[in-house]
Enzyme design. Structure first.
Site, PDB file in Angstrom:
ATOM      1  N   PRO A   9     -78.817  91.538  -6.375  1.00  0.00           N
ATOM      2  CA  PRO A   9     -77.562  90.849  -6.059  1.00  0.00           C
ATOM      3  C   PRO A   9     -76.816  90.324  -7.274  1.00  0.00           C
ATOM      4  O   PRO A   9     -77.416  89.819  -8.221  1.00  0.00           O
ATOM      5  CB  PRO A   9     -78.008  89.686  -5.161  1.00  0.00           C
ATOM      6  N   ASN A  10     -75.513  90.479  -7.206  1.00  0.00           N
ATOM      7  CA  ASN A  10     -74.550  89.973  -8.190  1.00  0.00           C
ATOM      8  C   ASN A  10     -74.532  90.761  -9.498  1.00  0.00           C
ATOM      9  O   ASN A  10     -73.690  90.502 -10.363  1.00  0.00           O
ATOM     10  CB  ASN A  10     -74.781  88.470  -8.475  1.00  0.00           C
ATOM     11  N   ARG A  17     -69.333  88.414 -14.892  1.00  0.00           N
ATOM     12  CA  ARG A  17     -70.113  87.304 -14.379  1.00  0.00           C
ATOM     13  C   ARG A  17     -70.812  86.572 -15.540  1.00  0.00           C
ATOM     14  O   ARG A  17     -71.669  87.144 -16.210  1.00  0.00           O
ATOM     15  CB  ARG A  17     -71.169  87.853 -13.421  1.00  0.00           C
ATOM     16  N   TYR A  22     -75.073  86.698 -19.377  1.00  0.00           N
ATOM     17  CA  TYR A  22     -75.487  88.063 -19.013  1.00  0.00           C
ATOM     18  C   TYR A  22     -74.837  89.150 -19.852  1.00  0.00           C
ATOM     19  O   TYR A  22     -75.151  90.323 -19.674  1.00  0.00           O
ATOM     20  CB  TYR A  22     -75.219  88.295 -17.520  1.00  0.00           C
ATOM     21  N   ASN A  73     -84.291  94.884 -11.835  1.00  0.00           N
ATOM     22  CA  ASN A  73     -83.789  93.517 -12.009  1.00  0.00           C
ATOM     23  C   ASN A  73     -83.446  93.006 -10.612  1.00  0.00           C
ATOM     24  O   ASN A  73     -82.403  93.360 -10.059  1.00  0.00           O
ATOM     25  CB  ASN A  73     -82.564  93.478 -12.915  1.00  0.00           C
ATOM     26  N   ALA A  76     -81.501  87.062  -8.164  1.00  0.00           N
ATOM     27  CA  ALA A  76     -82.061  85.816  -7.630  1.00  0.00           C
ATOM     28  C   ALA A  76     -83.174  86.053  -6.606  1.00  0.00           C
ATOM     29  O   ALA A  76     -83.949  85.127  -6.305  1.00  0.00           O
ATOM     30  CB  ALA A  76     -80.949  84.967  -7.024  1.00  0.00           C
ATOM     31  N   GLU A  97     -90.345  94.521 -14.207  1.00  0.00           N
ATOM     32  CA  GLU A  97     -89.371  93.473 -13.859  1.00  0.00           C
ATOM     33  C   GLU A  97     -88.538  93.183 -15.112  1.00  0.00           C
ATOM     34  O   GLU A  97     -89.094  92.865 -16.168  1.00  0.00           O
ATOM     35  CB  GLU A  97     -90.152  92.221 -13.419  1.00  0.00           C
ATOM     36  N   HIS A  99     -85.150  91.109 -16.757  1.00  0.00           N
ATOM     37  CA  HIS A  99     -84.086  90.100 -16.644  1.00  0.00           C
ATOM     38  C   HIS A  99     -83.293  90.079 -17.937  1.00  0.00           C
ATOM     39  O   HIS A  99     -83.879  90.057 -19.027  1.00  0.00           O
ATOM     40  CB  HIS A  99     -84.680  88.715 -16.360  1.00  0.00           C
ATOM     41  N   ARG A 106     -84.815  78.721 -18.515  1.00  0.00           N
ATOM     42  CA  ARG A 106     -83.646  78.258 -17.777  1.00  0.00           C
ATOM     43  C   ARG A 106     -84.042  77.183 -16.755  1.00  0.00           C
ATOM     44  O   ARG A 106     -85.030  76.491 -16.945  1.00  0.00           O
ATOM     45  CB  ARG A 106     -82.937  79.468 -17.143  1.00  0.00           C
TER      46      ARG A 106
HETATM   47  C1  DQA Z   1     -81.302  87.553 -13.696  1.00  0.00           C
HETATM   48  C2  DQA Z   1     -81.842  86.118 -13.642  1.00  0.00           C
HETATM   49  C3  DQA Z   1     -81.796  85.591 -12.233  1.00  0.00           C
HETATM   50  O1  DQA Z   1     -82.282  84.264 -12.183  1.00  0.00           O
HETATM   51  C4  DQA Z   1     -80.383  85.603 -11.712  1.00  0.00           C
HETATM   52  O2  DQA Z   1     -80.348  85.156 -10.378  1.00  0.00           O
HETATM   53  C5  DQA Z   1     -79.720  86.916 -11.854  1.00  0.00           C
HETATM   54  C6  DQA Z   1     -79.910  87.651 -13.102  1.00  0.00           C
HETATM   55  C7  DQA Z   1     -81.225  88.065 -15.154  1.00  0.00           C
HETATM   56  O3  DQA Z   1     -81.043  89.283 -15.299  1.00  0.00           O
HETATM   57  O4  DQA Z   1     -81.322  87.303 -16.103  1.00  0.00           O
HETATM   58  O5  DQA Z   1     -78.965  87.356 -10.996  1.00  0.00           O
HETATM   59  O6  DQA Z   1     -82.180  88.398 -12.983  1.00  0.00           O
END
Ligand code: DQA
Length: 140
Positions: A9-10, A17, A22, A73, A76, A97, A99, A106
């Site tokens: 998501p996102n 964003r 990011y 990735n 959240a 995984e 990020h 964080r």
């Molecule tokens: C993320 C870190 C997550 O906490 C966040 O919700 C994201 C991006 C990252 O790539 O740093 O959407 O996965």
């Protein structure tokens, strides 16, 4: 080698964003970089992004016989999704995984990953380069 590149998501909003966290690279650019590196290394990549937990689970299920590894990735969902955790175990997929940010540095709620234990490897805080590192790790 077949690699599934999965973004949660996102991450479709990458580039606009919170670029200070990011980065400025868009999802399309990120996917193109992974495709290019995979081509150089002789691997095939399929990319998928969704804002919906169930669609990510469906994609893992559908890729379970095709993919030799997954760069994931989970956004959240990392911090909450026992359903994704179960899917990774059920599909017996080798998942890295990834990020973009270093989630261990964080907010306290972001430091917890419910997926970490079922992933083969993780790459944190390296931005887009982290996806390439994950690809290379899966192919080595
Ligand atoms: C993320 C870190 C997550 O906490 C966040 O919700 C994201 C991006 C990252 O790539 O740093 O959407 O996965």
């Amino acid at each position: 080698m077949n690699i599934l590149l999965l973004n949660g998501p996102n991450l479709n909003l990458l580039g606009e964003r919170e670029p200070e966290i990011y980065g400025k690279t868009t999802l399309a650019e990120l996917e193109a970089l992974v495709y290019q590196r995979a081509r150089e290394l002789g691997a095939e990549v399929r990319a998928f992004q969704s804002n919906h937990e169930g669609e990510l689970i469906d994609e893992l299920h559908q890729s379970r016989r095709w993919a030799n590894g997954v760069i994931f990735n989970p956004g959240a969902f990392t911090h909450s999704s026992y359903a994704l955790r179960d899917a990774i175990v059920a599909c017996k997929l080798r998942v890295v995984e990834v990020h973009l940010s270093d989630i261990t540095q964080r907010e306290p709620w972001r430091r917890v990953s419910v997926l970490e234990e079922v992933c083969a490897h993780r790459v944190l805080g390296k931005g887009v380069a982290g996806y390439l590192e994950a690809l290379e790790w899966l192919l080595k």
